[in-house]
Design a protein around this motif. Structure first.
Motif, mmCIF file in Angstrom:
data_model
loop_
_atom_site.group_PDB
_atom_site.id
_atom_site.type_symbol
_atom_site.label_atom_id
_atom_site.label_comp_id
_atom_site.label_asym_id
_atom_site.label_seq_id
_atom_site.Cartn_x
_atom_site.Cartn_y
_atom_site.Cartn_z
ATOM 1 N N HIS A 264 0.801 -1.263 -0.054
ATOM 2 C CA HIS A 264 -0.114 -0.032 -0.119
ATOM 3 C C HIS A 264 0.787 1.069 -0.061
ATOM 4 O O HIS A 264 0.711 2.200 -0.673
ATOM 5 N N ILE A 265 1.907 1.254 0.808
ATOM 6 C CA ILE A 265 2.696 2.416 0.886
ATOM 7 C C ILE A 265 3.475 2.674 -0.398
ATOM 8 O O ILE A 265 3.676 3.634 -0.700
ATOM 9 N N LEU A 266 3.802 1.392 -1.025
ATOM 10 C CA LEU A 266 4.947 1.665 -2.357
ATOM 11 C C LEU A 266 3.980 2.120 -3.260
ATOM 12 O O LEU A 266 4.317 2.664 -4.212
ATOM 13 N N GLU A 267 2.669 1.763 -3.223
ATOM 14 C CA GLU A 267 1.805 2.014 -4.450
ATOM 15 C C GLU A 267 1.379 3.509 -4.346
ATOM 16 O O GLU A 267 1.061 4.190 -5.173
ATOM 17 N N HIS A 268 0.973 3.883 -2.951
ATOM 18 C CA HIS A 268 0.210 5.236 -2.632
ATOM 19 C C HIS A 268 1.069 6.295 -2.012
ATOM 20 O O HIS A 268 0.715 7.345 -2.125
ATOM 21 N N ASN A 269 2.352 5.880 -1.522
ATOM 22 C CA ASN A 269 2.928 6.876 -0.817
ATOM 23 C C ASN A 269 4.416 6.969 -0.984
ATOM 24 O O ASN A 269 5.258 7.456 -0.392
ATOM 25 N N ALA A 270 4.725 6.663 -2.415
ATOM 26 C CA ALA A 270 5.901 6.693 -2.805
ATOM 27 C C ALA A 270 6.944 5.863 -1.890
ATOM 28 O O ALA A 270 8.307 6.133 -2.189
ATOM 29 N N TYR A 277 1.050 3.442 8.453
ATOM 30 C CA TYR A 277 1.649 2.374 8.265
ATOM 31 C C TYR A 277 2.473 1.575 9.445
ATOM 32 O O TYR A 277 1.977 0.483 9.436
ATOM 33 N N ILE A 278 2.730 2.420 10.294
ATOM 34 C CA ILE A 278 3.399 1.875 11.352
ATOM 35 C C ILE A 278 2.225 0.964 12.408
ATOM 36 O O ILE A 278 2.444 0.132 12.619
ATOM 37 N N GLN A 279 1.286 1.912 12.508
ATOM 38 C CA GLN A 279 -0.068 1.669 13.121
ATOM 39 C C GLN A 279 -0.617 0.163 12.434
ATOM 40 O O GLN A 279 -0.953 -0.811 13.387
ATOM 41 N N LYS A 280 -0.746 0.325 11.310
ATOM 42 C CA LYS A 280 -1.640 -0.913 10.587
ATOM 43 C C LYS A 280 -0.825 -2.000 10.522
ATOM 44 O O LYS A 280 -1.320 -3.387 10.573
ATOM 45 N N SER A 281 0.672 -1.870 10.169
ATOM 46 C CA SER A 281 1.396 -3.115 9.986
ATOM 47 C C SER A 281 2.026 -3.856 11.094
ATOM 48 O O SER A 281 2.201 -4.839 11.064
ATOM 49 N N GLY A 282 1.943 -2.934 12.238
ATOM 50 C CA GLY A 282 2.853 -3.388 13.632
ATOM 51 C C GLY A 282 4.306 -3.345 13.170
ATOM 52 O O GLY A 282 5.067 -4.203 13.889
ATOM 53 N N ASP A 283 4.820 -2.984 11.892
ATOM 54 C CA ASP A 283 6.248 -2.882 11.663
ATOM 55 C C ASP A 283 6.911 -2.081 12.525
ATOM 56 O O ASP A 283 6.946 -0.763 12.182
ATOM 57 N N ASN A 284 7.882 -2.572 13.559
ATOM 58 C CA ASN A 284 8.668 -1.561 14.129
ATOM 59 C C ASN A 284 10.268 -1.491 13.783
ATOM 60 O O ASN A 284 10.985 -1.040 14.340
ATOM 61 N N ASN A 285 10.208 -1.768 12.747
ATOM 62 C CA ASN A 285 11.614 -1.503 12.021
ATOM 63 C C ASN A 285 11.738 -0.362 11.201
ATOM 64 O O ASN A 285 12.863 0.158 10.743
ATOM 65 N N TYR A 286 10.660 0.489 11.233
ATOM 66 C CA TYR A 286 10.842 1.766 10.576
ATOM 67 C C TYR A 286 10.177 2.963 11.604
ATOM 68 O O TYR A 286 9.518 2.661 12.064
ATOM 69 N N SER A 287 10.951 4.140 11.275
ATOM 70 C CA SER A 287 10.171 5.335 11.741
ATOM 71 C C SER A 287 9.651 6.174 10.441
ATOM 72 O O SER A 287 10.160 5.965 9.457
ATOM 73 N N VAL A 288 8.802 7.100 11.020
ATOM 74 C CA VAL A 288 8.026 7.847 9.848
ATOM 75 C C VAL A 288 9.179 8.443 9.004
ATOM 76 O O VAL A 288 9.777 9.007 9.527
ATOM 77 N N GLY A 289 8.728 8.887 7.960
ATOM 78 C CA GLY A 289 9.654 9.309 6.835
ATOM 79 C C GLY A 289 10.992 8.465 5.912
ATOM 80 O O GLY A 289 11.326 8.837 5.149
ATOM 81 N N GLN A 290 10.898 7.224 6.733
ATOM 82 C CA GLN A 290 11.993 6.404 6.045
ATOM 83 C C GLN A 290 11.307 5.673 4.801
ATOM 84 O O GLN A 290 10.095 5.519 4.424
ATOM 85 N N HIS A 291 12.198 4.932 4.159
ATOM 86 C CA HIS A 291 11.667 4.487 2.857
ATOM 87 C C HIS A 291 11.655 3.015 2.781
ATOM 88 O O HIS A 291 12.562 2.418 3.539
ATOM 89 N N ILE A 292 10.468 2.397 2.536
ATOM 90 C CA ILE A 292 10.381 0.921 2.633
ATOM 91 C C ILE A 292 11.356 0.135 1.670
ATOM 92 O O ILE A 292 11.777 0.693 0.737
ATOM 93 N N VAL A 293 11.948 -0.838 2.317
ATOM 94 C CA VAL A 293 12.790 -1.776 1.561
ATOM 95 C C VAL A 293 12.048 -3.220 1.417
ATOM 96 O O VAL A 293 11.456 -3.541 2.393
ATOM 97 N N LEU A 294 12.266 -3.589 0.191
ATOM 98 C CA LEU A 294 11.396 -4.752 -0.175
ATOM 99 C C LEU A 294 12.281 -5.800 -0.631
ATOM 100 O O LEU A 294 13.187 -5.686 -1.493
#
Ligand SMILES: [Zn+2]
Ligand SMILES: [Zn+2]
Length: 318
Positions: A264-270, A277-294
């Motif tokens: 969702h973030i890759l598609e809609h938030n560059a 994202y952090i709230q819905k995914s429960g992913d605590n490897n990232y902080s706001v403003g970072q770029h998703i790595v896949l």
């Protein structure tokens, strides 16, 4: 009006070429010649786009060309025969006049009625579970040409297999691209392809779930319902009594949710991480403003989870 009999021949495997008459589509497929003769009635469904049209509208361009050739040579032959006749008449009627007309019949164009040929045999052979019609396509097909049955599971499986093959070949693709566009651009391009493959897994699943759900319940869902893991699970619980946890562990459900959120973030938030994202995914490897790595492994992981889930759904709910 004259009618010419045209012979239709099947290919080595017994198939007959057909083409969708929908101008937007023109999808070519093959159907068992015997099934075409015996099972197909007035209406035919395009396996790709689902367009429905009368059975006499499905000639391929190649077949139409052959028929045009046959008709032309038939007409030429007939014209020549007529020409010969009328000149002979003219010859007779002018016999005792001052002017004599002589007509020598020219070389005849012979009329050959070739059997209409077929393209070489294709790879994917499908037998409709509803009506037993055999057909063959390249790539993914959705509808049985005879009864229109929407084979959602096999379309999903084919999509997932081709996504997996795409991911498998990313290293080779990158090596090839490096020669053409240099290391940096090649890396960017293949990273984009990997991100697209995640998007493709999610949309293949969404399409499958949507169709399966509407086949069971006759209800339509909102566009994004099956992009939300909990929501989708609840919908199937209502529809056939089982939620995703019947086939997936809690860990797998959490991973599915996280990867859907990444997509969702890759598609809609560059690809830029936000609060949601952090709230819905429960992913605590990232902080706001970072770029998703896949990573590739994550796409494979999601492919496995989706395969497992859809096997379960197909068995219990289809
Ligand atoms: Zn079509
Ligand atoms: Zn069928």
């Amino acid at each position: 009006m004259d009618s010419i009999e045209v012979m239709i021949r099947s290919d080595e495997k017994g198939y007959f070429d057909r083409e969708c008459p929908n101008e937007e589509c023109l999808y070519q497929f093959k159907i068992k010649l015997n099934d075409w003769k015996e099972k197909v009635s007035d209406e035919v469904h395009c396996p790709m786009c689902g367009f429905v049209a009368d059975a006499d509208k499905w000639w391929t361009q190649e077949q139409l060309d052959s028929m045009r050739e046959i008709a032309t040579s038939y007409a030429m032959n007939k014209i020549q025969a007529e020409l010969d006749k009328s000149f002979k008449k003219l010859e007779r009627s002018t016999r005792n006049k001052f002017i004599k007309i002589k007509y020598k019949p020219g070389k005849r164009i012979s009329f050959v009625n070739n059997p209409i040929g077929q393209m070489e045999e294709w790879e994917t052979e499908i037998v409709c579970p509803e009506c037993d019609t055999g057909y063959s396509v390249i790539g993914t097909a959705y509808f049985c040409p005879c009864c229109g049955h929407n084979n959602v599971k096999s379309a999903l499986v084919e999509s997932l297999v081709s996504i997996e093959k795409m991911v498998d070949s990313l290293d080779d693709i990158e090596a090839l691209l490096e020669e053409k566009v240099g290391k940096d651009t090649a890396r960017d391009m293949t990273r984009k392809m990997l991100e697209d493959s995640l998007e493709n897994v999610v949309s293949a699943f969404q399409k499958y779930a949507e169709l399966l759900y509407s086949q069971i319940t006759n209800k339509k869902v909102r566009v994004n319902d099956f992009q939300m893991v909990q929501k989708g699970s609840d919908l199937f619980k209502d529809a056939c009594g089982k939620e995703y946890s019947a086939w997936l562990s809690q860990y797998e459900i959490d991973r599915m949710n996280l990867l859907f959120q990444k997509r969702h973030i890759l598609e809609h938030n560059a690809g830029i991480v936000d609060d949601k994202y952090i709230q819905k995914s429960g992913d605590n490897n990232y902080s706001v403003g970072q770029h998703i790595v896949l990573n590739k492994s994550e796409v494979y992981e999601l492919l496995n989870i989706i395969n497992k889930l859809c096997d379960g759904l197909a068995q219990e709910c289809d």
